[in-house]
Design an enzyme around this catalytic site. Sequence first.
Site: not given
Lengths: 504, 500
Positions: B80, B111, B191
């Site tokens: 992402h 992801d 992330s």
Amino acid sequence: MMACRLNLLALLAVGLVMARPAVADDVDLGRRLVRVVVTYQVSNPFLPWQSQAPSTRTGYGIQIGPAEVLTTEHLLRNHTHVELLHAREGEKITASVAIADKRLNLALLTIASPDHADTNLPTLELAGPLPLRTPVSVLQFDDDNDTQFADASVAAISVSSLPDSPYSMLTYALLAQLNVDGEGAPIVCSNQLAGLAISYQASTRIGTAIGHPFIARFLEDARRTPYLGPASGGFTWKPLVDPAKRAWLGLGPERAGILLVSTSPGTGASRTLQPRDVILEWDGRPLDAMGYYSDPAFGRLEFSHLVKGKASPGDHVPVTIWRDGTRQVVSLELGGDPDLNALVPENVTGEKAPYLVSGGLILRELDVFMLRALGQDWRAKADPEHLHYFIDGIPNQQPGDRVVVMLGILPDTINVGYQHLRNRVVTAVNGTPIRNMHDVFAVADRDGIAHRFTLKGLGVDLVLDREELAAANLRLARQYRIPALEYRGVAPQPAGPVEEPATR
Amino acid sequence: MRHAKLNSFAGGFIALALLAAPPPAARAATAADIGHASVVKIYVTNQRENYMMPWQAGPQSGGSGTGFIIRGKRILTNAHLVADARFLEVQKSGDARRYRATVRFVAHDCDLAELEIQEGDFFKGTRALNFADRLPSLDDEVIVLGYPLGGDRLSVTKGIVSRMDYAAYAHSGVDQHLVLQVDAAINPGNSGGPVLYGGRVVGLAFQGLALAENIGYAIPLPVVQHFLKDVEDGQYHGYPELGAAFVGMRNPALRRDLGVPAGRSGIVIYFIDDFGAARGRLLPGDVLMAVDGHPIAEDGTVTIGTETYLFAELLERKQWGDTITVDVWRQHAAVTLAIPLDNPHDPFAYRNQYDHRPPYVMTGGLVFSTMSQELLQSMQRTSSSPNVQRLFYTMDYVKQDRLHEGRDEFVILIQRLPHPVNAYLDDFLFGILDEVNGVHIRRLHDLHDALAKPKGLYHELRFVGMQDVLVLNVNQARLAEPDIMRTYNLPARDNLEDIP
């Protein structure tokens, strides 16, 4: 007040007993005005054996005969008890609903006790069509429970939607001097009944009223048995202005004729008309490209008024159409209540739906009332599959086809393993294909019990233990307090053949 | 494993108790040491596509995230972070320089992404992180490293493993995999950062939960390893999908009806997806009794040792191209089948799309594109338009009602760019194209081709569920197009190339 006197052509005598000369005056009108108090209770579409709490609404009606009161259908919807009150009097007079027409939004009440009948009531005259700017009075009660005549005038005449309804009809828009505080309030003109108020917006002081043509036809229809009500065309249409589309159809650029989009199964329209027909004339009246004609009484009106305002189900009307490059005249048989042949009926009045609870599975037919009961954003909340049936129907739909939905499962040991399933379309019961609840009941009657359910999209039948099922049904009825495990409805169900069960 | 409407009957999630790892050995380095040598900051500029106006891109957005270096001069991060990237840079801790990076592999379904850096000196002084042998247990302490918002320097947060679950991955919007839930703070910017247990990687921080505190999610070791193994052949294939929906067999009447003998257990298949590996091999009504010799309980779980898993978890460890063996009860007899896990690409799964330019075809100011999750996200489910409602129904029920038959994609009229030539055509907006000039439309290319062969003076376009025909005067449309393209800023009449 002169304007409507000029239109006293279509006088309709409705008083059943004429005991007094027909000289109506304000006192007479006051005597006819009644407040209508309706206790109503709406059924719960998702637990169809339950009802919501009773509630009360009030409006008005006008006594048109010794024991007959005219009011709106919307006011009486889902009634459990109806009471009438005269001005200045506190006595509550019980009435029953004789006829209620959801598409005309008109209803006739009957006073139950002969003691309350007014046998000396003179004949009430109906006013003719009201031209624009006609001064009228709206009858209602004032704060002291006395009759009040509120001045108003006709601001517009058009075919518009009824409140809480997919149906539309010719209505007057009225600009009123005083707030109108209830639907059904009679509109009078020169001591003649000119209409009934159906809605009112206090912020604009604009009210809407049903006018003469519908009241006249309703009262006329009401004297016949069975009551037929207004006609419906059985088709959908749209304006035909697009010059490219007109040229493609072989029509000239003149602004005439509308495009037929679809017909409803089982109607005269489905036998006579087809998509892409252009309707040029309806009953001898030319239609413009927006679907309007010139009415001798009301001027420019949408042609649906010719169907609903004038015709009855079963009537044949000559329709001039343009099909495949030629002009032809066909005879179209008009239909009645569109719900009869609809795959997903509107059920705008919220009639309690036929249902069956077997082994905890709740089965009923899909209708729009149930979808709308999901709330304001019902389209977002409804199962898209249910909306799909409402929007697109099914191929080769036959009259009587409905969508039977398994709403959900009341948990019990009989249905373990299935309890998460809900809102599924039922295609067969006990191995027999079903098209509506009538078929479901027929299968249950044939086999004694409904124990096997085929759901659309589920390659495995939901099977219930046949030996245990009767006991489970008793247990479920007791546990979940279901007074009746089935309800077959009051109206006759559309008939359909029940096939022999498939061998399994 | 995909979670679509059809799979929702599987019931609730099965919490997985995982094998305990031994306590960490004496630390060779502090978390900060590891971070400085192995955890990098990633700067990205992305640009989403504009699905309602496919002739132009959406606005750029920028951000930063975390990645870490693994063996083989590779950087692992979240998909992402790098999806729809236009410009990517990587920065080491304590080094002012930013290095251009490119995406080598991206796995939108789980992801994960692998980045590479061309400049050889980047890896000088760095150290590849090692993966743990097994997952930590509940309550074990883990460390999250990364570059979350609120500063430019490496951040270290500490927490415990609070749960291991099978959960949805927000990035694809459709897929479900195992998720490691920790109570360490995971914030935007974290992330792609590593989750360490005993100095070794057990997961990759990837999403948080709105409206909840102290819940951070990481992609656990098995999913990361699945990805790394998948790309070993130089290509990412993704997770195989069985494509079978089931109900449990808890009901004795159902069991009797299927003739399943006592002592046998399993789940009842009620739907087979045309794009799943089970297509043509399993049938509705089959009772799936065991996968690779592991018996399936009546609620769909398998027990291995003392642990209970949802049977789908067995498939999670498989690579595309592997084969599973299933024991099935079919037509009152037991059969054993081999199922190669080789499902074809499924254009009707409606995952979120990335790195993909939405195609379009314009004629007479009518713009057609293809059905996508993104397109429908710009519409309202509350819409009273039957055409919009038909789109939601089509997306949700495409498989159950077999709406995909005869189509490679759904072609939709997504825009009417107002011009006199199309002034009366609003009724068709958001309609699904069925036929153009007598030619059935399987895909957008077909529309392009059919428009070259008009029916006389007119194009005739028919739509699903509509009786009315859209009619467009060919010459007038052609004459209007340059004007329409100029007015509404269309660079071309169509784009049919699927290029990022």
